[in-house]
Enzyme design. Structure first.
Site, PDB file in Angstrom:
ATOM      1  CB  SER A  20     -20.925 -11.525  30.044  1.00 40.71           C
ATOM      2  OG  SER A  20     -20.795 -11.750  31.423  1.00 40.71           O
TER       3      SER A  20
ATOM      4  CB  THR B 189     -25.133 -13.220  28.984  1.00 40.01           C
ATOM      5  OG1 THR B 189     -23.835 -13.005  28.421  1.00 40.01           O
ATOM      6  CG2 THR B 189     -26.093 -13.637  27.888  1.00 40.01           C
ATOM      7  CB  ALA B 190     -27.808 -13.199  33.780  1.00 39.42           C
TER       8      ALA B 190
ATOM      9  CG  HIS C 210     -24.671 -18.578  42.208  1.00 34.16           C
ATOM     10  ND1 HIS C 210     -25.019 -19.292  43.324  1.00 34.16           N
ATOM     11  CD2 HIS C 210     -25.194 -17.341  42.364  1.00 34.16           C
ATOM     12  CE1 HIS C 210     -25.726 -18.516  44.142  1.00 34.16           C
ATOM     13  NE2 HIS C 210     -25.847 -17.336  43.572  1.00 34.16           N
TER      14      HIS C 210
END
Length: 260
Positions: free
Chosen positions: A42, A94-95, A132
């Protein structure tokens, strides 16, 4: 992305690959230990591995006006997220960083990425941060989107949201680094040029996703940004990580560094 390499359609006399399939948070943690010569990570994890790794210009997954989403079982205003329990796919993703920048005050419940919709549905948490293919199916499954982090980042900063990238060990010989970069770019280009066969290969790992959905999802995250980060991705990545540092979410400031 790795189809050309995995099937030996793209080869090298200098380098061979052994593929290890793991979820992104596991790869983030292993990169902190320097376990693999080449790894997906990430972008959020980069400041914690930058002493060991350099980013590759090929292989990034970028959300250009779309990206990870926060969903719930009921309509909810963004302001209502404050103090809520939110299932997240890992604190180095990163989310998660984008979510904390958007709403700093929530209780993160770390959950395997493919179980997040389940815990939201069971009301174990108030909301879930999905990374996802549920980004494309959440409404059909009865969920409500509260915010799309990629859309928010684009609207706020005018930049795409850099989600994941590939890194190489800095200790590798420069010639080996260059060869890896060439192979990665050629593997991605091969997949783009041979779309149907590459997608058929990827479907093995798609958790029973239907073909049409898989095609759309791949198109969102394997594109011209993936082939080459160009000028915009380094700018966006630097902005994201600087924001994280300034907000106290990242403990050290780093300059993003790409190798080609």
């Amino acid at each position: 992305m790795f189809y050309g390499l995995a099937t030996k359609k793209v080869r090298s006399p200098k380098v061979t690959f052994r593929h290890v399939l793991e979820d992104i948070e596991t790869l983030n943690r292993k990169a902190m230990e320097g376990q693999y010569e080449l790894s997906a990570i990430s972008y959020h994890a980069y400041p914690y591995v930058a002493d060991k790794y350099v980013l590759m210009a090929s292989g990034s997954s970028i959300g250009d006006g779309y990206g990870p989403m926060i969903i719930s079982t009921r309509p909810m205003e963004a302001e209502e997220l404050k103090g809520k329990r939110i299932a997240v796919p890992g604190t180095l993703t990163t989310a998660y960083l984008a979510c904390k920048l958007y709403q700093p005050d929530f209780e993160a419940v770390v959950t395997p990425f493919d179980k997040i919709t389940q815990v939201v549905k069971e009301r174990i948490v108030d909301a879930g941060l999905i990374i996802h293919e549920a980004q494309l199916t959440f409404d059909k499954e009865g969920f409500h989107r509260i915010v799309d982090m990629g859309r928010w980042f684009k609207a706020t900063y005018g930049l795409p949201l850099p989600l994941g990238g590939n890194v190489l060990l800095r200790s590798l010989d420069c010639e080996v680094q260059s060869e890896c970069c060439r192979l990665m770019r050629e593997s991605i280009q091969y997949a783009l040029d041979n779309h149907d066969e590459a997608l058929a290969y990827a479907m093995q790992f798609a958790r029973d996703m239907e073909h049409r959905l898989a095609e759309k999802f791949v198109g969102m995250y394997v594109n011209h940004y993936t082939l080459d980060a160009g000028e915009i991705v380094p700018v966006a990545a630097q902005k994201l990580l600087d924001l994280g540092y300034e907000a106290g979410l990242i403990s050290r400031r780093v300059e993003v560094e790409f190798v080609r």
